[in-house]
Scaffold this active site. Structure first.
Site, PDB file in Angstrom:
ATOM      1  CD  GLU A 443      -2.895  -0.773  -0.171  1.00  0.00           C
ATOM      2  OE1 GLU A 443      -2.904   0.330  -0.735  1.00  0.00           O
ATOM      3  OE2 GLU A 443      -3.465  -1.774  -0.616  1.00  0.00           O
TER       4      GLU A 443
HETATM    5  C1  FAD Z   1       2.806  -9.432   0.401  1.00  0.00           C
HETATM    6  C2  FAD Z   1       2.517  -8.365  -0.591  1.00  0.00           C
HETATM    7  C3  FAD Z   1       1.212  -8.073  -0.911  1.00  0.00           C
HETATM    8  C4  FAD Z   1       0.929  -7.094  -1.873  1.00  0.00           C
HETATM    9  N1  FAD Z   1      -0.365  -6.862  -2.265  1.00  0.00           N
HETATM   10  C5  FAD Z   1      -0.606  -6.077  -3.341  1.00  0.00           C
HETATM   11  C6  FAD Z   1      -1.906  -5.985  -3.909  1.00  0.00           C
HETATM   12  O1  FAD Z   1      -2.866  -6.571  -3.421  1.00  0.00           O
HETATM   13  N2  FAD Z   1      -2.068  -5.233  -5.038  1.00  0.00           N
HETATM   14  C7  FAD Z   1      -1.032  -4.573  -5.631  1.00  0.00           C
HETATM   15  O2  FAD Z   1      -1.255  -3.919  -6.634  1.00  0.00           O
HETATM   16  N3  FAD Z   1       0.219  -4.619  -5.098  1.00  0.00           N
HETATM   17  C8  FAD Z   1       0.443  -5.362  -3.974  1.00  0.00           C
HETATM   18  N4  FAD Z   1       1.716  -5.446  -3.451  1.00  0.00           N
HETATM   19  C9  FAD Z   1       2.777  -4.668  -4.059  1.00  0.00           C
HETATM   20  C10 FAD Z   1       3.264  -3.550  -3.150  1.00  0.00           C
HETATM   21  O3  FAD Z   1       2.311  -2.531  -3.092  1.00  0.00           O
HETATM   22  C11 FAD Z   1       4.624  -3.098  -3.697  1.00  0.00           C
HETATM   23  O4  FAD Z   1       5.542  -4.109  -3.349  1.00  0.00           O
HETATM   24  C12 FAD Z   1       5.047  -1.762  -3.124  1.00  0.00           C
HETATM   25  O5  FAD Z   1       4.246  -0.743  -3.625  1.00  0.00           O
HETATM   26  C13 FAD Z   1       6.500  -1.438  -3.413  1.00  0.00           C
HETATM   27  O6  FAD Z   1       6.805  -1.647  -4.769  1.00  0.00           O
HETATM   28  P1  FAD Z   1       8.113  -2.510  -5.163  1.00  0.00           P
HETATM   29  O7  FAD Z   1       8.012  -3.793  -4.429  1.00  0.00           O
HETATM   30  O8  FAD Z   1       8.208  -2.557  -6.620  1.00  0.00           O
HETATM   31  O9  FAD Z   1       9.306  -1.712  -4.551  1.00  0.00           O
HETATM   32  P2  FAD Z   1      10.062  -0.494  -5.261  1.00  0.00           P
HETATM   33  O10 FAD Z   1       9.065   0.460  -5.795  1.00  0.00           O
HETATM   34  O11 FAD Z   1      11.082  -1.042  -6.181  1.00  0.00           O
HETATM   35  O12 FAD Z   1      10.771   0.191  -4.018  1.00  0.00           O
HETATM   36  C14 FAD Z   1      12.053  -0.220  -3.508  1.00  0.00           C
HETATM   37  C15 FAD Z   1      12.558   0.834  -2.535  1.00  0.00           C
HETATM   38  O13 FAD Z   1      12.695   2.098  -3.231  1.00  0.00           O
HETATM   39  C16 FAD Z   1      11.990   3.102  -2.559  1.00  0.00           C
HETATM   40  N5  FAD Z   1      11.399   4.040  -3.519  1.00  0.00           N
HETATM   41  C17 FAD Z   1      10.793   3.776  -4.692  1.00  0.00           C
HETATM   42  N6  FAD Z   1      10.330   4.898  -5.247  1.00  0.00           N
HETATM   43  C18 FAD Z   1      10.607   5.901  -4.400  1.00  0.00           C
HETATM   44  C19 FAD Z   1      10.381   7.306  -4.390  1.00  0.00           C
HETATM   45  N7  FAD Z   1       9.706   7.898  -5.372  1.00  0.00           N
HETATM   46  N8  FAD Z   1      10.830   8.029  -3.333  1.00  0.00           N
HETATM   47  C20 FAD Z   1      11.497   7.442  -2.326  1.00  0.00           C
HETATM   48  N9  FAD Z   1      11.743   6.118  -2.280  1.00  0.00           N
HETATM   49  C21 FAD Z   1      11.305   5.359  -3.295  1.00  0.00           C
HETATM   50  C22 FAD Z   1      10.902   2.379  -1.789  1.00  0.00           C
HETATM   51  O14 FAD Z   1      10.439   3.139  -0.671  1.00  0.00           O
HETATM   52  C23 FAD Z   1      11.604   1.096  -1.380  1.00  0.00           C
HETATM   53  O15 FAD Z   1      12.311   1.290  -0.199  1.00  0.00           O
HETATM   54  C24 FAD Z   1       1.998  -6.376  -2.471  1.00  0.00           C
HETATM   55  C25 FAD Z   1       3.309  -6.664  -2.101  1.00  0.00           C
HETATM   56  C26 FAD Z   1       3.579  -7.657  -1.202  1.00  0.00           C
HETATM   57  C27 FAD Z   1       5.021  -7.970  -0.872  1.00  0.00           C
END
Ligand code: FAD
Length: 601
Positions: A443
């Protein structure tokens, strides 16, 4: 020990801090009498403790499993879910015209806390369904609402939120899933979504996926995203279920925590359904406004994830407090005839007070925000509605970001209280720690919440909402300073100093965002933490005020109220004091964060 819902505490916060009486007086909430609210909480507490909580550990050792595109949930989940929806718990806050109970969000928030504390993995399914209902009610057509919402409210169907793709996590501008119009009002969707919570399961007969995708001529970036309803099984005009849509669950993830919550890879348009190539979807609202609609769902879900933080903190605290009374180890520092229960040791007290005060502070912050949300939707005066909406929206990233960061620390401290037993899985406390770890990631990570707090919620209105809230905090601090009670005066001094720090940071964000944006964002998460701490300290200070009046009046429950004052005092001396340090690192610390080049890492 299983979970015992802190109903008395919840009612105290609802009545004394969140203004339950004002919420009950709002048009539309006539049914939410004192008796009803208390009965709903009691009944919910009983259900969650007896039916849902016992499955928490089972879910950890027997997670959901995948086979040939189908997901089987943890043994016991199907029966518990059936009883959950039959009892009407999915519909607590949803409109009566769609089969819900139409109760205030404030009441639903307490119910959410109990559900989440009982079993985070189980609770995620209703959480996502709530978000889907809210999005459809706000942005869906009449036809769409009457087709989908009743089934979601009564739990024969569940909802999901499909944003994430392998290349599009925090950055939704990168979403690639395609939605091709068919000329008959429907679209065919093609693409891969990952990490979709309860994207496939066996708890309900249908799954209503809300999916972000791009139409062929859509603009680049987030402005080209549209929102679609894509049911797992098509829904006929008479509401019966039709053919299997082209949405296929390719796998589910193996995770650190919340193991019983299936996290699905979903393939749209892979040709595996009964409808030919392309998942059939219906546009929600207008094309290219998908992110705006999804934000409705995300805000609802973000708030609820914040409640997951409150919930797991409460549960971890309960377990640690119980263990600390049982475990006998070492003599007391002041001397004792033999080893004492570890709760006698000052440092164990410190850990318990840290946990207890943060659980209570984050609960109070969230419940107060929930009441603002009710006022924002129901108050007859448009100006009150506007102000409450702005205040609620300001609080959403704080409830989400701060409560969840705090929850990880609280769960970690619960492990520490247990010593070696905390590291051993059998006690169950390690599960809380592992489960809590996701809360700051999904989220929107904490950084994404903090970006929202800085950009949309603070800089955009020149800090107006933050200043409005600060004025109220300062008033509380002034009242405390003027009281004749030494504890309240001490709390008031700490709160006043923390308000000064908070005000300086808000001013810094507003004035520096244009000239030095990188520096401001280098301090965004510390700003979010500072805001959480000051709001938490403010609410606990208000609680102490109420309790001091009760104690002075010689009423019942002296122990309960004395504990409220002690908890607020602890938080003031140990948490509010960190506001000044956070302020210093925000105002002066950007250079340290940003000095090195990427190559130097
Ligand atoms: C168990 C689980 C359930 C989930 N459920 C859902 C779901 O139901 N529906 C859905 O759509 N998604 C879901 N997700 C996805 C989840 O919302 C994403 O994992 C999350 O938004 C982070 O994206 P990412 O994993 O690609 O990390 P990334 O976006 O690659 O982030 C990696 C790091 O970079 C930082 N970062 C990235 N961009 C910025 C920025 N602009 N400024 C500062 N820091 C930044 C982040 O804070 C983080 O520390 C789920 C994930 C998990 C693990």
């Amino acid at each position: 020990m299983s979970y015992v819902a802190p109903v008395k505490d919840m009612l105290f916060v609802m009545r004394e801090l969140a203004g339950l009486a004002e919420v009950q007086a709002l048009p539309g909430f006539e049914e939410a009498s004192d008796e009803t609210v208390a009965a709903v909480l009691e009944e919910n507490a009983r259900f969650m403790s007896e039916v849902v909580a016992p499955l928490n550990w089972t879910g950890d050792i027997k997670p959901a499993t995948w086979k040939d595109g189908e997901v089987t949930t943890t043994p016991g989940f199907r029966e518990a879910f059936r009883r959950f929806v039959e009892a009407g718990w999915q519909g607590v806050q949803h409109p009566t015209q769609y089969g819900g109970q139409g109760l205030p969000k404030l009441v639903a928030t307490a119910c959410t806390e109990m559900l989440q504390a009982a079993n985070l993995s189980f609770a995620l399914c209703p959480l996502l369904t709530d978000g889907a209902i809210e999005a459809l009610l706000t942005a869906g057509s009449d036809e769409m609402r009457s087709r989908y919402v009743p089934g979601l409210v009564d739990g024969t169907w569940t909802g999901t939120m499909n944003l994430t793709e392998p290349q599009a996590g925090s950055d939704l501008a990168a979403v690639r899933t395609r939605a091709v119009p068919q000329g008959d009002g429907t679209y065919r969707l093609f693409g891969e979504k990952i990490y979709i919570t309860y994207g496939e399961h066996d708890l309900a007969e249908n799954i209503v996926h809300l999916v972000l995708a791009r139409t062929p001529d859509a603009p680049e970036g987030v402005k080209g995203l549209s929102l679609f309803v894509v049911p797992k099984r098509l829904v006929n005009a008479d509401g019966s279920l039709g053919r299997r849509n082209d949405v296929y669950c390719a796998s589910i993830e193996h995770k650190l925590g919340i193991k019983a919550s299936p996290t699905a890879v979903l393939l749209f348009g892979d040709g595996k359904g009964e409808v030919g190539a392309g998942a059939i979807g219906h546009l929600v609202g207008e094309e290219n406004r998908g992110l705006e609609y999804m934000f409705i769902m995300m805000n609802a879900a973000r708030f609820q994830v914040g409640m997951q933080g409150v919930a797991i903190a409460e549960r971890a605290y309960q377990k640690a407090a119980a263990y600390a009374k049982e475990r006998v180890q070492s003599r007391a520092v002041e001397g004792s005839s033999g080893p004492v229960p570890i709760i006698q040791h000052p440092d164990v007290r410190r850990m318990l007070m840290f946990m207890r005060s943060h659980a209570e502070a984050s609960r109070a912050v969230a419940y107060v925000a929930a009441a603002w949300c009710d006022i924002a939707h129901h108050h007859p005066d448009p100006e009150r509605r506007r102000q409450a909406k702005a205040a609620y929206e300001y609080m959403v990233p704080i409830v989400k970001g701060w409560s969840t960061e705090m929850a990880i620390e609280v769960a970690s401290t619960a492990v520490q209280v247990h010593g070696g037993m905390g590291f051993i899985e059998e006690t169950g406390v390690a599960q809380f720690y592992r489960d809590a770890r996701i809360l700051t990631i999904y989220e929107g990570t904490t950084a994404i919440q903090a970006n929202d707090l800085v950009g949309r919620k603070t800089a955009r209105d020149g800090g107006a909402v933050a200043q409005m809230l600060l004025a109220q905090m300062r008033q509380t601090a002034g009242e405390l300073a003027g009281s004749g009670n030494a504890d309240l005066q001490a709390i008031g001094r700490r709160l006043a100093a923390a308000c000064d720090a908070y005000a300086q940071v808000v001013d810094y964000v507003v004035t520096r965002i244009k000239s030095d944006i990188r520096a401001v964002f280098a301090g965004s998460v510390p700003y979010l933490k500072l805001a959480g701490i000051v709001h938490g300290g403010w609410q606990l200070a208000r609680a102490a005020q109420v309790s001091a009046r009760r104690v002075a009046a010689g009423g019942e429950d002296r122990q309960f109220h004395a504990a409220k004052i002690a908890t607020a005092r602890y938080f003031a001396d140990h948490a509010l004091t960190s506001a000044g340090g956070l302020r210093d690192s925000i105002l002066d610390g950007a250079a340290g964060v940003l000095a090195m080049s990427a190559e130097q890492f």
